[in-house]
Motif scaffolding. Structure first.
Motif, mmCIF file in Angstrom:
data_model
loop_
_atom_site.group_PDB
_atom_site.id
_atom_site.type_symbol
_atom_site.label_atom_id
_atom_site.label_comp_id
_atom_site.label_asym_id
_atom_site.label_seq_id
_atom_site.Cartn_x
_atom_site.Cartn_y
_atom_site.Cartn_z
ATOM 1 N N HIS A 71 1.970 -23.364 30.688
ATOM 2 C CA HIS A 71 1.459 -22.040 31.048
ATOM 3 C C HIS A 71 2.422 -21.362 32.028
ATOM 4 O O HIS A 71 2.866 -20.229 31.791
ATOM 5 C CB HIS A 71 0.072 -22.207 31.672
ATOM 6 C CG HIS A 71 -0.554 -20.928 32.124
ATOM 7 N ND1 HIS A 71 -1.492 -20.266 31.379
ATOM 8 C CD2 HIS A 71 -0.368 -20.181 33.239
ATOM 9 C CE1 HIS A 71 -1.856 -19.160 32.018
ATOM 10 N NE2 HIS A 71 -1.200 -19.090 33.157
ATOM 11 N N HIS A 78 5.112 -17.974 31.925
ATOM 12 C CA HIS A 78 5.292 -16.897 32.910
ATOM 13 C C HIS A 78 6.761 -16.826 33.341
ATOM 14 O O HIS A 78 7.357 -15.752 33.415
ATOM 15 C CB HIS A 78 4.452 -17.176 34.162
ATOM 16 C CG HIS A 78 3.001 -16.829 34.035
ATOM 17 N ND1 HIS A 78 2.567 -15.590 33.688
ATOM 18 C CD2 HIS A 78 1.873 -17.580 34.260
ATOM 19 C CE1 HIS A 78 1.228 -15.568 33.691
ATOM 20 N NE2 HIS A 78 0.792 -16.775 34.026
ATOM 21 N N GLU A 87 0.319 -12.635 31.338
ATOM 22 C CA GLU A 87 -0.573 -13.721 30.939
ATOM 23 C C GLU A 87 -0.457 -14.016 29.440
ATOM 24 O O GLU A 87 -0.674 -15.145 29.013
ATOM 25 C CB GLU A 87 -2.013 -13.339 31.315
ATOM 26 C CG GLU A 87 -2.940 -14.504 31.504
ATOM 27 C CD GLU A 87 -2.477 -15.506 32.555
ATOM 28 O OE1 GLU A 87 -1.727 -15.128 33.489
ATOM 29 O OE2 GLU A 87 -2.850 -16.671 32.425
ATOM 30 N N SER A 114 2.221 -16.687 29.098
ATOM 31 C CA SER A 114 1.813 -18.040 29.481
ATOM 32 C C SER A 114 0.842 -18.633 28.460
ATOM 33 O O SER A 114 0.949 -19.785 28.068
ATOM 34 C CB SER A 114 1.186 -18.023 30.875
ATOM 35 O OG SER A 114 0.140 -17.079 30.955
#
Ligand SMILES: [Zn+2]
Length: 495
Positions: free
Chosen positions: A259, A263, A289, A292
């Motif tokens: 995740h 980013h 987001e 991610s």
């Protein structure tokens, strides 16, 4: 002459960017390195920097430069920068300097109070700080624009172009669309967990290999450890990501790393030639987001990815874990209490609860002292489970204590953008899953770089996504994906 004015603008914005970078480094340090004893001093340091940024943003010279540029014919990217900066400057000018410093201090204090309260499961000690923060955020929203709903004003700082009016029906559609899937699998045996004890040093080496394989550039970024995983960009060549390792849970830590690497790779792909102008910024938190979530969920929870991962787990950790077992363990559909461990299907219901509660807290229709009871009730109603403690209830997330009110919807926007990006990518890269299974992630990253990253903040997020994927509907794409993956795993289909 516009060339000279543009140069003058970039000189001014470079100073602001440097101050923001310094503050970001202090915040990174607070969460990764700083002993808790440094908390009081750090609050003052961060407040000082926030005040300096504010001074530069409200300086008459900056407004004058922007006003002059706004009247001139400019290349499209420069015009976008002027537009972004004029909006940011307008927001800054309307908030009094005293409120800016008070907010920065309250946010730093709030973070420390949240950390202590979560550790001791003591919401009462945190409540006054949280109450103060919500009061300050109401003042901030009212100072920026008293004619709009305070939530819309706060949301604009994270996802410009999205409002309560668009979010409410979007969450309602998701709630309605998710319920049949959750109902269909209720009562079916949950997939077995991948259990065991996994050496932390070996896990770290595995995480670093995965992160580099995906395309995270370690010459321009680094991985560290913190209580709550996060990512931050200090400068274009200095992207920091953190993760949290669990000795008894191999997949939870790894999904966190993927995740944050998502980013980080977005930050590393932003147009560095335009540093400091806002064009090198992410277009929105929701779009951040999406990057991610794309790597964590669409790639990182797929069976082909686990086929690639299994021999690497064996090499680093010595454990034999079947790809199919990991795929099943990574894709349960089961209402649980903790957002960061939630499965793909129920995740947006966690956000829905927080969205509705933070709107009520901001409007004042819910008092902070009543938050634990309201939270527990919302979980019982929405997810069918009730937290036994505030630590696994309203104290679990860092956001509100840090002043990030209006942030949570970005997670769901990210899931929806990611679903559409993944759907478009699958139709454009016919061998996508073969490439994932062979660990050939470069074409995927190149596609994201081309469609999303390189555009920086030259347009608003919904427009960047529309240009990237065409006219797709995120809710439909997400529900299709969930039914396809989880429906197959559980042997249920859409009626
Ligand atoms: Zn994130």
């Amino acid at each position: 002459m516009s060339g000279a004015t543009w140069v003058s603008l970039t000189e001014q914005t470079a100073k602001i960017a440097a101050l923001r970078a310094t503050a970001a480094l202090l915040e990174w340090d607070q969460q990764v390195m700083m002993p808790t004893g440094g908390g009081d001093a750090r609050s003052g340091q961060i407040a000082l920097l926030a005040g300096l940024v504010h001074e530069h943003m409200v300086a008459p010279a900056l407004s004058a430069t922007l006003a002059e540029l706004a009247t001139q014919p400019l290349p499209a990217d420069q015009a976008a920068a002027v537009r972004n900066l004029q909006r940011d400057v307008a927001r800054a000018i309307r908030v009094p300097a005293a409120l800016v410093s008070e907010l920065a201090r309250a946010q730093a204090d709030g973070f420390q109070a949240w950390l202590d309260a979560k550790q001791s499961n003591d919401f009462a000690s945190f409540a006054p700080k949280l109450s103060h923060l919500f009061a300050l955020k109401r003042q901030e929203a009212s100072a920026i624009d008293p004619t709009r709903h305070p939530y819309d004003v706060l949301l604009e700082a994270f996802d410009p172009g999205t409002t309560l009016a668009t979010l409410r029906p979007l969450f309602a559609r998701l709630e309605e669309g998710l319920r049949p899937l959750i109902d269909a699998v209720r009562g079916l045996p949950a997939p077995a967990e991948v259990s065991g004890t996994f050496d932390l040093t070996a896990q770290k080496a595995l995480h670093e290999q995965v992160m580099v394989a995906l395309g995270f550039d370690t010459h321009r970024g680094r991985l560290d450890f913190s209580e709550h995983p996060f990512s931050t960009a200090i400068a274009n060549g200095d992207t920091r990501i953190t993760t949290h390792l669990y000795a008894d849970d191999l997949l939870a830590g790894l999904s966190g790393t993927m995740h944050e690497a998502g980013h980080g790779m977005y930050e590393q792909g932003l147009p560095k030639a335009l540093a400091g102008t806002t064009l090198d910024d992410a277009a929105s938190y929701g779009l951040h987001e999406s990057q991610s979530r794309f790597w964590e969920n669409f790639i990182g929870r797929s069976l082909p990815f686990f086929r690639w991962l299994a021999p690497r787990i064996k090499a680093h950790i010595g454990a034999d874990v079947a790809p199919e077992a990991m795929f099943a363990a990574a894709n349960p559909v089961e209402p649980t209490l903790i957002r960061i461990f939630a499965d793909e299907a129920t995740y947006n219901l966690h956000i829905l609860v927080r969205f509705r509660l933070e709107v009520a807290l901001l409007e004042g229709s819910l008092a902070v002292e009543d938050l634990p009871a309201a939270w527990n009730e919302a979980y019982a109603t929405t997810l069918g489970i009730r937290p036994a403690t505030d630590r696994e209830g309203c104290l679990q997330d860092v956001h509100w204590g840090s002043g990030a009110i209006g942030y949570f919807p970005s997670y769901t926007l990210g899931n929806l953008y990611a679903a559409s990006l993944a759907a478009a990518l699958q139709s454009e890269l016919p061998d996508l899953w073969g490439q994932v299974e062979r660990g050939e992630f470069a074409p995927i990253l190149a596609w994201l770089r081309d469609r999303v990253h390189r555009h920086g903040h030259s347009a608003e997020a919904p427009d960047i996504v529309r240009a990237a994927v065409g006219d797709r509907d995120g809710v439909t794409d997400l529900l299709d994906h969930l039914w396809s993956r989880h429906g197959k795993l559980y042997g249920v289909s859409r009626s």
